[in-house]
Enzyme design. Structure first.
Site, PDB file in Angstrom:
ATOM      1  N   SER A 185     -31.157   3.341 -26.062  1.00  0.00           N
ATOM      2  CA  SER A 185     -32.350   4.207 -26.065  1.00  0.00           C
ATOM      3  C   SER A 185     -33.466   3.611 -26.916  1.00  0.00           C
ATOM      4  O   SER A 185     -34.631   3.581 -26.508  1.00  0.00           O
ATOM      5  CB  SER A 185     -31.995   5.597 -26.604  1.00  0.00           C
ATOM      6  OG  SER A 185     -31.196   6.285 -25.685  1.00  0.00           O
ATOM      7  N   ARG A 190     -37.343   1.892 -25.820  1.00  0.00           N
ATOM      8  CA  ARG A 190     -38.612   2.258 -26.465  1.00  0.00           C
ATOM      9  C   ARG A 190     -39.249   1.056 -27.139  1.00  0.00           C
ATOM     10  O   ARG A 190     -40.468   0.876 -27.089  1.00  0.00           O
ATOM     11  CB  ARG A 190     -38.368   3.418 -27.439  1.00  0.00           C
ATOM     12  CG  ARG A 190     -38.137   4.733 -26.667  1.00  0.00           C
ATOM     13  CD  ARG A 190     -37.240   5.682 -27.387  1.00  0.00           C
ATOM     14  NE  ARG A 190     -37.076   6.938 -26.680  1.00  0.00           N
ATOM     15  CZ  ARG A 190     -36.136   7.177 -25.733  1.00  0.00           C
ATOM     16  NH1 ARG A 190     -35.277   6.229 -25.383  1.00  0.00           N
ATOM     17  NH2 ARG A 190     -36.052   8.362 -25.155  1.00  0.00           N
ATOM     18  N   GLY A 198     -32.182   5.344 -15.749  1.00  0.00           N
ATOM     19  CA  GLY A 198     -32.980   6.568 -15.743  1.00  0.00           C
ATOM     20  C   GLY A 198     -34.060   6.546 -16.806  1.00  0.00           C
ATOM     21  O   GLY A 198     -35.170   7.058 -16.608  1.00  0.00           O
ATOM     22  N   ARG A 248     -31.226  10.487  -8.442  1.00  0.00           N
ATOM     23  CA  ARG A 248     -31.420  11.270  -9.675  1.00  0.00           C
ATOM     24  C   ARG A 248     -32.739  12.039  -9.640  1.00  0.00           C
ATOM     25  O   ARG A 248     -33.747  11.562  -9.122  1.00  0.00           O
ATOM     26  CB  ARG A 248     -31.296  10.356 -10.900  1.00  0.00           C
ATOM     27  CG  ARG A 248     -29.873   9.803 -10.972  1.00  0.00           C
ATOM     28  CD  ARG A 248     -29.622   9.008 -12.201  1.00  0.00           C
ATOM     29  NE  ARG A 248     -29.684   9.832 -13.386  1.00  0.00           N
ATOM     30  CZ  ARG A 248     -29.611   9.347 -14.623  1.00  0.00           C
ATOM     31  NH1 ARG A 248     -29.480   8.033 -14.795  1.00  0.00           N
ATOM     32  NH2 ARG A 248     -29.667  10.137 -15.649  1.00  0.00           N
ATOM     33  N   GLN A 305     -35.846  11.989 -22.054  1.00  0.00           N
ATOM     34  CA  GLN A 305     -36.585  11.179 -21.076  1.00  0.00           C
ATOM     35  C   GLN A 305     -37.834  11.916 -20.611  1.00  0.00           C
ATOM     36  O   GLN A 305     -38.916  11.337 -20.528  1.00  0.00           O
ATOM     37  CB  GLN A 305     -35.673  10.825 -19.897  1.00  0.00           C
ATOM     38  CG  GLN A 305     -34.541   9.895 -20.316  1.00  0.00           C
ATOM     39  CD  GLN A 305     -33.575   9.577 -19.196  1.00  0.00           C
ATOM     40  OE1 GLN A 305     -33.711  10.081 -18.085  1.00  0.00           O
ATOM     41  NE2 GLN A 305     -32.593   8.749 -19.485  1.00  0.00           N
ATOM     42  N   ASP A 346     -24.140  12.029 -23.992  1.00  0.00           N
ATOM     43  CA  ASP A 346     -23.613  10.814 -23.347  1.00  0.00           C
ATOM     44  C   ASP A 346     -22.165  10.525 -23.751  1.00  0.00           C
ATOM     45  O   ASP A 346     -21.520   9.648 -23.169  1.00  0.00           O
ATOM     46  CB  ASP A 346     -24.486   9.601 -23.692  1.00  0.00           C
ATOM     47  CG  ASP A 346     -25.854   9.686 -23.028  1.00  0.00           C
ATOM     48  OD1 ASP A 346     -26.019  10.468 -22.082  1.00  0.00           O
ATOM     49  OD2 ASP A 346     -26.775   8.965 -23.475  1.00  0.00           O
ATOM     50  N   ARG A 400     -20.014   4.860 -18.336  1.00  0.00           N
ATOM     51  CA  ARG A 400     -19.313   5.659 -19.353  1.00  0.00           C
ATOM     52  C   ARG A 400     -17.989   6.232 -18.827  1.00  0.00           C
ATOM     53  O   ARG A 400     -17.069   6.474 -19.602  1.00  0.00           O
ATOM     54  CB  ARG A 400     -20.230   6.755 -19.896  1.00  0.00           C
ATOM     55  CG  ARG A 400     -21.492   6.158 -20.535  1.00  0.00           C
ATOM     56  CD  ARG A 400     -22.136   7.040 -21.554  1.00  0.00           C
ATOM     57  NE  ARG A 400     -23.499   6.593 -21.819  1.00  0.00           N
ATOM     58  CZ  ARG A 400     -23.829   5.591 -22.640  1.00  0.00           C
ATOM     59  NH1 ARG A 400     -22.902   4.937 -23.304  1.00  0.00           N
ATOM     60  NH2 ARG A 400     -25.096   5.247 -22.815  1.00  0.00           N
TER      61      ARG A 400
HETATM   62  C1  S3P Z   1     -31.878   9.042 -22.920  1.00  0.00           C
HETATM   63  C2  S3P Z   1     -31.875  10.410 -22.797  1.00  0.00           C
HETATM   64  C3  S3P Z   1     -30.763  11.167 -22.235  1.00  0.00           C
HETATM   65  C4  S3P Z   1     -29.495  10.331 -22.165  1.00  0.00           C
HETATM   66  C5  S3P Z   1     -29.746   8.965 -21.610  1.00  0.00           C
HETATM   67  C6  S3P Z   1     -30.751   8.225 -22.478  1.00  0.00           C
HETATM   68  C7  S3P Z   1     -33.064   8.394 -23.497  1.00  0.00           C
HETATM   69  O1  S3P Z   1     -31.102  11.599 -20.930  1.00  0.00           O
HETATM   70  O2  S3P Z   1     -28.511  10.985 -21.403  1.00  0.00           O
HETATM   71  O3  S3P Z   1     -28.552   8.221 -21.565  1.00  0.00           O
HETATM   72  O4  S3P Z   1     -32.992   7.200 -23.860  1.00  0.00           O
HETATM   73  O5  S3P Z   1     -34.105   9.051 -23.606  1.00  0.00           O
HETATM   74  P1  S3P Z   1     -31.991  12.922 -20.687  1.00  0.00           P
HETATM   75  O6  S3P Z   1     -33.280  12.752 -21.344  1.00  0.00           O
HETATM   76  O7  S3P Z   1     -32.156  13.013 -19.192  1.00  0.00           O
HETATM   77  O8  S3P Z   1     -31.176  14.053 -21.235  1.00  0.00           O
END
Ligand code: S3P
Length: 452
Positions: free
Chosen positions: A26, A30, A97, A125, A176, A331, A406
């Site tokens: 994550s 960023r 995602g 998704r 996200q 997660d 996972r």
């Molecule tokens: C993430 C946010 C989460 C998480 C994903 C990574 C991120 O998803 O499940 O693995 O890096 O912002 P959601 O924002 O859809 O909950």
């Protein structure tokens, strides 16, 4: 397609070792995406080598960033907020995602069109959750209709005019969605104010604030107020901490398979941001002892070593995971479920509807995975009830990971305490988040074969 064969731990065998974790996925996304917006070159240290972060790296080069390796760092020369270039090809977000949703926010105000697409899983998704509020801000984004939702490929832009700030209550806790809207808010006229129902990860807030964004946080509300701001972001260096979500598999392995007497399993420099440590709280409630050592703040994120010095599963008990804890462990539910299978009593996971729209429907794929090991599991609309086997061996299984990294890694942990070898098919996507997973498990003493 790659399969893992996981051999059960031999009688009396245990795990031990001290490992560095790959950079947090994550924070890595960023670091890459926000460096594009920096006025100054950014030296990023600790970035993971997973394929998902690779998608974000490639995406920013398509928009005009330059990436150069310098020793153990990557130096990113971005475009600043005003200099993004229209990509000459569609952007492939792969399985990621986070890449596709954050890109929606990053591109929402641009005066050019970008097509974002992904693999089979990403193409299912839900994207309305970002498209609808971004449209309220004045963005123009189209997706493919699927039921009541919209899915990739997405076409973002060109923005018909300047974006407007937005006051918005997120219907679900999602870092996200929150991040996409905050990114769009950087370009908007007026205030963007977001309120979330639960504590989703806050890496975006931390990094944007460190880069000089006019961002404030008050409880569950984040505000960007651009009044008087010159719309310039800059940072010289970003340190990516170790990935707690990856560490969870090694910690779980130590807890279920046991730690060599007098030795330890230690994960070094893991991010202990409280929005990410729900799995530690859940494990503590199950009676596990995971010691957090030497916590210190590096580059805006807390980092510590996580140590397990005793394990073996016999002492673990079932627990309830719900509410904010589910958000903070979202997660890690598949691997917590694998630990729960080994514990005494029932573990209930509630408030986890979001798991159904991850890389796979993780309520269904976690339940199917555990049933393969002979565990009794009740699948509920918002989670799972898992009947722990109280330290008794699981049944050797043949598991389909459904392309979900996972699920493949959680099944590997369960396979350590099965009564024979476990086969995990469709495990290639472990490389999206943790390419070194099998090597790390072997270094701890596990026996895993990787077969075509
Ligand atoms: C993430 C946010 C989460 C998480 C994903 C990574 C991120 O998803 O499940 O693995 O890096 O912002 P959601 O924002 O859809 O909950």
């Amino acid at each position: 397609m790659t399969a893992f064969i996981v051999h059960p731990m031999a009688t009396g065998a245990t795990l031990a070792g001290r490992l560095a974790l790959p950079g947090d996925k994550s924070v890595g996304h960023r670091a890459l995406l926000f460096s594009l917006l920096s006025e100054t070159p950014v030296r990023v240290v600790g970035l993971g080598t997973g394929a998902d972060n690779g998608r974000s790296a490639r995406a920013i080069t398509q928009l005009g960033a330059r990436l150069e390796r310098d020793g153990d760092a990557i130096v990113i020369t971005g475009t600043g907020m005003g200099g993004m270039r229209a990509p000459t090809a569609d952007i492939d977000c792969g399985n990621s995602g986070t890449t596709i949703r954050l890109m929606c926010g990053l591109l929402a105000a641009q005066r050019f069109a970008t097509t974002l697409f992904g693999d089979e899983s990403l193409s299912k998704r839900p994207m309305r959750r970002v498209i609808a509020p971004l449209a309220q801000m004045g963005a123009h984004i189209t997706g493919v209709g699927q039921g009541a939702d919209l899915v990739p490929p997405l076409v973002v832009g060109p923005a018909p005019g300047p974006l407007r700030g937005l006051a918005y209550e997120l219907p679900v806790s999602s870092a996200q969605v929150k991040s996409a809207l905050l990114l769009a808010g950087l370009w908007a006229e007026g205030v963007t104010r977001l309120t979330e129902p639960g504590p989703s990860r806050d890496h975006t807030e931390r990094l944007l604030a460190a880069m000089g964004a006019p961002l404030t946080v008050d409880g569950r509300t984040v505000t960007i107020d651009p009044a008087g701001w010159d719309r310039r972001l800059a940072i010289d260096a970003i340190t990516v901490p170790g990935d707690p979500s990856s560490s969870a598999f090694l910690i779980a392995a130590a807890l279920v398979a046991g730690v060599t007497p007098g030795a330890e399993v230690v994960c070094e420099r893991v991010c202990t941001n409280p929005t990410r440590t729900g799995f530690l709280d859940a494990l503590a409630a199950m009676g596990a002892r995971v010691v957090v050592e030497g916590e210190a703040v590096h580059g805006g994120e807390p980092v510590a070593a996580l140590a397990v010095r005793a394990g073996g599963g016999d002492g673990l008990v079932g627990t309830e995971i719900g509410g904010d804890l589910t958000v903070r462990a979202i997660d890690e539910i598949p691997v917590l479920a694998a630990v729960a299978a080994r514990a005494r009593g029932v573990t209930v996971v509630r408030d986890a509807e979001e798991l159904r729209v991850k890389e796979s429907d993780r309520v269904a794929t976690t339940a199917a995975m555990l049933r393969g090991f002979g565990v009794e599991v009740e699948e509920r609309p918002d989670g799972l009830a898992i009947e722990g086997r109280g330290g008794a061996p699981l049944r050797a299984a043949s598991v389909h990971a459904h392309g979900d990294h996972r699920i493949a890694m959680a099944a590997t942990i369960a396979g350590l305490v099965a009564d024979g070898p476990t086969r995990i098919d469709d495990a290639d996507n472990v490389a999206t988040s943790y390419p070194g997973f099998v090597d790390a498990m072997r270094a701890l003493g596990a026996r895993i074969d990787v077969v075509p």
